[in-house]
Write an enzyme that holds these catalytic residues in place. Structure first.
Site: not given
Length: 145
Positions: A52, A77, A82, A50, A79
């Site tokens: 991040e 936002s 992350c 992902h 998950c």
């Protein structure tokens, strides 16, 4: 617009141009970007990259004291995965581009002392709405559905 969110948006656009999911992230310490990344699950055939995660990985090994001064920026936002990484490294603040199209465990992050700033940036929202509309199967795979 916040220059660090703008850098995260640039990362998101990179991901989209590579055939991936348009989510971007930057890690900022003492006013400097020390890591950047974008969602590369598709590009790398990865289960965990992902935005991040890619960003924190690209920042390299940092000291615990560095993370404690950091701010993580993400166009979306974060998950559970992350968010957990941010908690593990005790990153005290996360700036979120938007949480309209997806909302991670924000209340849990707050309960653990993380400061969240949610910007609801129109460009972040538009990018994700368009992606979810045109590639719902890829989006659902990314969020584990």
């Amino acid at each position: 617009m916040d220059k660090f969110l703008q850098a995260a948006i640039e990362e998101a656009k990179k991901g989209l141009n590579e055939g991936g999911i348009p989510i971007g992230s930057v890690l900022v310490i003492d006013g400097e970007i020390v890591g950047r990344g974008h969602n590369r699950r598709v590009q790398k055939g990865s289960a965990i990259l992902h935005a991040e995660m890619d960003c924190i990985e690209n920042a390299g090994r940092l000291k615990a004291s560095d993370y404690k001064r950091a701010t993580l920026y993400s166009t979306l936002s974060p998950c559970d995965m992350c968010s957990g990484t941010a908690l593990l490294y005790k990153i005290p603040k996360i700036v979120i581009g938007e949480n309209q199209t997806f909302k991670g465990p924000e209340e849990y992050l707050r309960s653990r002392g993380v400061e969240l700033e949610i910007l609801n940036d129109p460009e972040c929202i538009r990018m994700m709405e368009e992606f979810i509309r045109t590639k719902p199967e890829l989006w659902n795979e990314d969020i584990g559905e």
